[in-house]
Design a protein around this motif. Structure first.
Motif, PDB file in Angstrom:
ATOM      1  N   ILE A 106       0.811  -1.113  -0.030  1.00  0.00           N
ATOM      2  CA  ILE A 106       0.155   0.048   0.088  1.00  0.00           C
ATOM      3  C   ILE A 106       0.796   1.425  -0.188  1.00  0.00           C
ATOM      4  N   THR A 107       0.386   2.384  -0.685  1.00  0.00           N
ATOM      5  CA  THR A 107       1.067   3.546  -0.820  1.00  0.00           C
ATOM      6  C   THR A 107      -0.041   4.714  -0.546  1.00  0.00           C
ATOM      7  N   GLY A 108       0.471   5.986  -0.857  1.00  0.00           N
ATOM      8  CA  GLY A 108      -0.215   7.142  -0.781  1.00  0.00           C
ATOM      9  C   GLY A 108      -0.470   7.540   0.571  1.00  0.00           C
ATOM     10  N   GLY A 109      -1.178   8.769   0.900  1.00  0.00           N
ATOM     11  CA  GLY A 109      -1.437   9.184   2.071  1.00  0.00           C
ATOM     12  C   GLY A 109      -2.101   8.156   3.251  1.00  0.00           C
ATOM     13  N   GLY A 110      -3.214   7.314   2.330  1.00  0.00           N
ATOM     14  CA  GLY A 110      -3.745   6.295   3.307  1.00  0.00           C
ATOM     15  C   GLY A 110      -2.825   5.382   3.851  1.00  0.00           C
ATOM     16  N   ALA A 111      -1.367   5.037   3.538  1.00  0.00           N
ATOM     17  CA  ALA A 111      -0.515   4.341   3.982  1.00  0.00           C
ATOM     18  C   ALA A 111       0.222   5.158   5.059  1.00  0.00           C
ATOM     19  N   SER A 112       0.216   6.367   5.382  1.00  0.00           N
ATOM     20  CA  SER A 112       1.024   7.170   6.293  1.00  0.00           C
ATOM     21  C   SER A 112       0.948   6.726   7.685  1.00  0.00           C
ATOM     22  N   GLY A 113      -0.309   6.487   8.059  1.00  0.00           N
ATOM     23  CA  GLY A 113      -0.591   6.313   9.537  1.00  0.00           C
ATOM     24  C   GLY A 113      -0.696   4.902   9.725  1.00  0.00           C
ATOM     25  N   SER A 114      -1.224   4.466  10.846  1.00  0.00           N
ATOM     26  CA  SER A 114      -1.390   3.031  11.333  1.00  0.00           C
ATOM     27  C   SER A 114      -2.978   2.681  11.209  1.00  0.00           C
ATOM     28  N   LEU A 115      -3.556   3.489  11.704  1.00  0.00           N
ATOM     29  CA  LEU A 115      -5.176   2.975  11.755  1.00  0.00           C
ATOM     30  C   LEU A 115      -5.693   2.671  10.368  1.00  0.00           C
ATOM     31  N   TRP A 116      -5.657   3.322   9.526  1.00  0.00           N
ATOM     32  CA  TRP A 116      -6.421   3.003   8.286  1.00  0.00           C
ATOM     33  C   TRP A 116      -5.773   1.878   7.488  1.00  0.00           C
ATOM     34  N   PRO A 117      -4.324   1.723   7.531  1.00  0.00           N
ATOM     35  CA  PRO A 117      -3.930   0.178   7.035  1.00  0.00           C
ATOM     36  C   PRO A 117      -4.374  -0.847   7.775  1.00  0.00           C
ATOM     37  N   GLN A 118      -4.653  -0.502   9.067  1.00  0.00           N
ATOM     38  CA  GLN A 118      -4.977  -1.848  10.154  1.00  0.00           C
ATOM     39  C   GLN A 118      -6.588  -1.856   9.683  1.00  0.00           C
ATOM     40  N   ILE A 119      -7.474  -0.958   9.419  1.00  0.00           N
ATOM     41  CA  ILE A 119      -8.948  -1.346   9.240  1.00  0.00           C
ATOM     42  C   ILE A 119      -8.828  -2.047   7.677  1.00  0.00           C
ATOM     43  N   LYS A 120      -7.990  -1.608   6.968  1.00  0.00           N
ATOM     44  CA  LYS A 120      -8.073  -2.278   5.483  1.00  0.00           C
ATOM     45  C   LYS A 120      -7.840  -3.962   5.821  1.00  0.00           C
ATOM     46  N   ALA A 121      -6.635  -4.256   6.779  1.00  0.00           N
ATOM     47  CA  ALA A 121      -6.327  -5.561   7.010  1.00  0.00           C
ATOM     48  C   ALA A 121      -7.234  -6.340   7.488  1.00  0.00           C
ATOM     49  N   ASP A 122      -7.882  -5.833   8.447  1.00  0.00           N
ATOM     50  CA  ASP A 122      -8.971  -6.254   9.229  1.00  0.00           C
ATOM     51  C   ASP A 122     -10.276  -6.689   8.450  1.00  0.00           C
ATOM     52  N   VAL A 123     -10.592  -5.713   7.545  1.00  0.00           N
ATOM     53  CA  VAL A 123     -11.902  -5.644   6.496  1.00  0.00           C
ATOM     54  C   VAL A 123     -11.543  -6.554   5.566  1.00  0.00           C
ATOM     55  N   THR A 124     -10.428  -6.708   4.797  1.00  0.00           N
ATOM     56  CA  THR A 124     -10.063  -7.630   3.932  1.00  0.00           C
ATOM     57  C   THR A 124      -9.720  -9.042   4.294  1.00  0.00           C
ATOM     58  N   GLY A 125      -9.104  -9.066   5.529  1.00  0.00           N
ATOM     59  CA  GLY A 125      -8.533 -10.212   5.964  1.00  0.00           C
ATOM     60  C   GLY A 125      -7.239 -10.881   5.318  1.00  0.00           C
ATOM     61  N   ARG A 126      -6.500  -9.596   4.860  1.00  0.00           N
ATOM     62  CA  ARG A 126      -5.409  -9.768   3.981  1.00  0.00           C
ATOM     63  C   ARG A 126      -4.121  -9.202   4.831  1.00  0.00           C
ATOM     64  N   VAL A 127      -3.038  -9.578   4.536  1.00  0.00           N
ATOM     65  CA  VAL A 127      -1.652  -8.571   4.841  1.00  0.00           C
ATOM     66  C   VAL A 127      -1.468  -7.552   4.173  1.00  0.00           C
ATOM     67  N   LEU A 128      -1.360  -6.292   4.531  1.00  0.00           N
ATOM     68  CA  LEU A 128      -0.983  -5.293   4.037  1.00  0.00           C
ATOM     69  C   LEU A 128       0.446  -4.733   4.517  1.00  0.00           C
ATOM     70  N   SER A 129       1.234  -4.160   3.338  1.00  0.00           N
ATOM     71  CA  SER A 129       2.452  -3.744   3.594  1.00  0.00           C
ATOM     72  C   SER A 129       2.812  -2.356   3.144  1.00  0.00           C
ATOM     73  N   THR A 130       3.401  -1.725   3.923  1.00  0.00           N
ATOM     74  CA  THR A 130       4.071  -0.478   3.446  1.00  0.00           C
ATOM     75  C   THR A 130       5.529  -0.619   3.125  1.00  0.00           C
ATOM     76  N   VAL A 131       5.915   0.429   2.058  1.00  0.00           N
ATOM     77  CA  VAL A 131       7.184   0.175   1.599  1.00  0.00           C
ATOM     78  C   VAL A 131       7.904   1.653   2.066  1.00  0.00           C
ATOM     79  N   LEU A 132       9.439   1.202   2.087  1.00  0.00           N
ATOM     80  CA  LEU A 132      10.513   2.376   2.618  1.00  0.00           C
ATOM     81  C   LEU A 132      10.403   3.611   1.682  1.00  0.00           C
ATOM     82  N   GLU A 133      10.311   3.459   0.363  1.00  0.00           N
ATOM     83  CA  GLU A 133      10.420   4.534  -0.577  1.00  0.00           C
ATOM     84  C   GLU A 133       8.888   5.122  -1.071  1.00  0.00           C
ATOM     85  N   SER A 134       8.765   6.383  -0.725  1.00  0.00           N
ATOM     86  CA  SER A 134       7.344   6.878  -0.985  1.00  0.00           C
ATOM     87  C   SER A 134       7.264   7.562  -2.322  1.00  0.00           C
ATOM     88  N   GLU A 135       8.280   7.551  -3.163  1.00  0.00           N
ATOM     89  CA  GLU A 135       8.346   7.976  -4.645  1.00  0.00           C
ATOM     90  C   GLU A 135       8.155   6.743  -5.303  1.00  0.00           C
TER      91      GLU A 135
END
Length: 479
Positions: free
Chosen positions: A388-417
């Motif tokens: 996941i990328t974009g502003g929605g990946a910048s915090g912890s809450l929204w990615p965790q909501i997506k992981a819980d809703v989808t039942g899948r592992v989501l990962s953020t990456v080191l490089e933003s560009e």
């Protein structure tokens, strides 16, 4: 390897980003240049000076070479469908026609009547025939600007144009041509039947090279063919096969999912299939017009005194499911998987007990529901990882909501560009510094954090969303 530098340029709709990465994928320099399009709401025309695109590129290259020293190779990704028409010498006959330009509505209707959506999808992978596609716009010039059309000798898309200005070579690559609707994604050649309809000959179109292929030199750098911006961004998070897909929550929600074959045509679906930058692979591109923009709208208009961090804290204090509040996030229509551009957003089940935090969390949850809908619609394997990328990946809450809703592992990456990094990956692989694009991506892309499903049960809230959304979409179709 470490003394090699690679430059990736990402040319978006209203800004250009350029970044230099070293031989380990670490970013060492960045430039960002904004520009304003010329638009006319009365005609639907949206344009930009073609030479200005190139001038901005030349300037950022000069600045980055001055800052970083030697750069081994360069690759470029661009917005899709933006078109430049020139004479034999490569002189533009008019401003660049930007992808957002909608002047060719009648021509899109004509192509639809002539060939039908099913035929166009089976050849080009595009499930709808839009005024924005270059085929529609070329037919518009033939019908409305014959004095320009008669002089056209070269038809460029924006990436082709930048490669031409850098190297003098008239070349392209398949990912950027996938949405012209005159490119056959099965044969990877021009589609003669569509060319006949729009009055264009193969000699007016560039030579087709695979993504990640050297195509010339500029100022001591090897120039390598790039990719469509969203596909470059997927490479920049390591999407090289179907085990990983990318999701961006920026203004919009965008998903890139790799597939080994072209999915069958589905009447009513507008999900396109593009050629991917990995040789032999395709990808499905899904998007929703508003995602992060929904939360930004709420903050700017109804919570202007709060920062996004403060909204996150308030939303985190609310129970999953937002105590019965459900949002349909169709602020600019519904796109995928339910196509209803006339749809509008709504907040349902609101009571006096609901707070600002409930509204913020319900918006985040609605985007997560839309993501789950999309993943289920295209039957993504349950064990596929989502980067996941974009502003929605910048915090912890929204990615965790997506992981819980989808039942899948989501990962953020080191490089933003990530789009710039995707181009650097193509540049590094294309010049032989890695054995393949997939190898370069595995070496350049680093994972920052994993978000695994916590066990939170969203089944009731998700079913409530599906019922509300289906009833609303059905009501629009019955009108």
């Amino acid at each position: 390897m470490n003394n090699k530098n690679f430059l990736g340029i990402d040319i978006g709709t209203t800004s250009l980003k350029a970044a230099v990465f070293d031989g380990e994928g670490k970013r060492i320099a960045l430039r960002n240049v904004d520009y304003t399009l010329d638009s006319d709401s009365a005609t639907g025309c949206i344009e930009f000076d073609a030479e200005n695109y190139a001038d901005i590129c030349f300037e950022v290259i000069r600045e980055l070479k001055s800052e970083c020293g030697e750069i081994s190779a360069i690759s470029v990704d661009t917005q899709g469908e933006t078109m430049i028409l020139t004479d034999e010498d490569g002189k533009p006959l008019c401003p660049a026609v930007v992808w957002l330009d909608n002047r060719a509505t009648a021509e899109a209707d004509y192509i639809r009547e002539k060939l039908g959506n099913k035929r166009v999808y089976e050849v080009t992978g595009q499930a709808e025939i839009s005024p924005g596609w270059p085929a529609s716009k070329l037919l518009w010039f033939a019908n409305n600007r014959p004095e320009i059309f008669s002089k056209i000798r070269k038809v460029f898309l924006l990436e082709d144009w930048i490669l031409y200005k850098l190297t003098g070579n008239f070349v392209t690559e398949p990912t950027i041509q996938s949405s012209t609707i005159y490119f056959d994604i099965t044969s990877r050649e021009w589609w003669p039947e569509m060319l006949d309809i729009i009055g264009v000959t193969p000699g007016m179109l560039p030579k087709i090279l695979p993504s990640g292929t050297p195509c010339g030199e500029y100022d001591g750098m090897t120039v390598v063919t790039g990719a469509l911006d969203q596909i470059a961004g997927s490479l920049g998070v390591g999407v090289t096969d179907s085990s990983v897909l990318s999701e961006m929550t920026g203004t919009a929600l965008v998903i890139v999912a790799v597939t080994d074959s072209i999915p069958p045509y589905e009447p009513g679906s507008v999900i396109p299939c593009h050629i991917h930058a990995i040789d032999g692979k395709y990808c499905r591109l899904l998007w929703s017009s508003t995602a992060g923009m929904c939360l930004k709208w709420f903050k700017n208009n109804l919570a202007s005194g709060q920062s996004f961090r403060e909204l996150d804290e308030e939303a985190a204090a609310v129970a999953p499911g937002s105590d019965g509040m459900t949002v349909l996030p169709h602020f600019c229509g519904s796109m995928m998987p339910d196509y209803a551009p006339e749809a509008r957003a709504s907040f349902n089940g609101v009571t006096l007990a609901h707070t600002r935090g409930h509204f913020a969390r319900a918006i985040m949850e609605s985007v997560a529901y839309n993501l789950r809908q999309d993943l289920e619609y295209i039957d993504v394997p349950e064990n596929a990882e989502i980067r996941i990328t974009g502003g929605g990946a910048s915090g912890s809450l929204w990615p965790q909501i997506k992981a819980d809703v989808t039942g899948r592992v989501l990962s953020t990456v080191l490089e933003s560009e990530t789009a710039c990094l995707g181009c650097a990956i193509l540049a590094a692989a294309g010049t032989g510094f890695f054995s393949s694009v997939a190898d370069a991506a595995s070496r350049f892309v680093g994972i920052k954090k994993h978000f695994s499903p916590s066990g939170t049960d969203y089944s009731e809230a998700y079913e409530r969303y599906l019922r509300l959304n289906a009833a609303y979409i059905d009501s629009l179709k019955s009108k």
